[in-house]
Design an enzyme around this catalytic site. Sequence first.
Site, PDB file in Angstrom:
ATOM      1  N   CYS A  40       0.803  -1.219   0.000  1.00  0.00           N
ATOM      2  CA  CYS A  40       0.000   0.000   0.000  1.00  0.00           C
ATOM      3  C   CYS A  40       0.841   1.275   0.000  1.00  0.00           C
ATOM      4  CB  CYS A  40      -0.948   0.008   1.190  1.00  0.00           C
ATOM      5  SG  CYS A  40      -2.256  -1.249   1.096  1.00  0.00           S
ATOM      6  N   ALA A  41       2.110   1.186   0.361  1.00  0.00           N
ATOM      7  CA  ALA A  41       2.995   2.355   0.318  1.00  0.00           C
ATOM      8  C   ALA A  41       3.509   2.632  -1.086  1.00  0.00           C
ATOM      9  CB  ALA A  41       4.177   2.167   1.271  1.00  0.00           C
TER      10      ALA A  41
END
Length: 350
Positions: A142-143
């Site tokens: 998700c980063a």
Amino acid sequence: MDHTAALVSLATSVPPHLFHQGEILKAARAVMADRYSQFETLASLFANTGIRHRYGVKPMEWYLERRGWPERTQAFLEGAESLFLDVARKAIASADLAPADIDTVVTVCSTGIATPTLEARVASKLGFRTDISRVPIFGLGCAGGVSGLSIASRLAQARPGTNVLLVALELCTLAVRHDELTKANVVAASLFGDGAAAVVLRAGDGGATRIEATGEKLWPDTLDVMGWSVDPEGFGVIFQRTIPDFVRDNLGPAVAEILARMELPIDDIDRFVCHPGGTKVIVALERALALDQGALDQEREVIADYGNMSAPTVLFVLERLRAHGLPKRSLLTSLGPGFTASCVALRHAA
């Protein structure tokens, strides 16, 4: 001359299959309820995510059958290549460029394995030059949207005048599991969707929105917060801690630390642009960043319309904010496996 990287264009794309949240709950119940006594207790998760609908790379029937690595990989290659072509073409056209004008391509993806990697598989179909620089990145989760933008901006800055294409693409739905009767798997089934975003960056000439600074924070002893397990059936989601609680307790100091390294006062940030992991994560983000409840309105709208698509999701939020008009300075933030916070400061000239 300003040699910081400018955001020249931004485009998004989703696969063709639209699933309403109630439809996904019905399918999950059919697959899991008879074998998992806690399912009905956890079923409220589907209503509490704030998600209206999501997109998948395969029709619903595909997900109702148990799948192993070969089928998942074939679905990934077919779906990811199609989505890559679509979103890359949109971003390149929006930048008034041709594919042959792209000098570097950065591909961010953590939901499938391809060697040769995706940008190589689509290179001839897109029309990339044979001397294009390829930078595939795996494992950011998700980063990846913010970290990918950070990496792409530094590559652009290192070679002013060249065009860098970033593609963040995730097919999260392909990791759906029938065998893992766990709360983490139900949470994943209630949240994740598929999508892609692409950005063209260039340094050394004019541009209204520029990458002013980038920074990250890696917390020690947090490998268990989020990630994949890998076994003969495929990827399995790891959520070992309550992520909203971690965000509420740890993100504020991390952002302050990153902004201090950027030499930017927090009061200079007009808008935080956050990866919306889910409704509870958005509430935690607002508390951690001392924002008014409801301030992250576009984050809520994106999660409602698309679910959590992992890496590209924050770029969907940025696309909506660009359409409304960016303020002078904004800070993109996302959290992902590591456990890592990634930030990119944008400076916008009206």
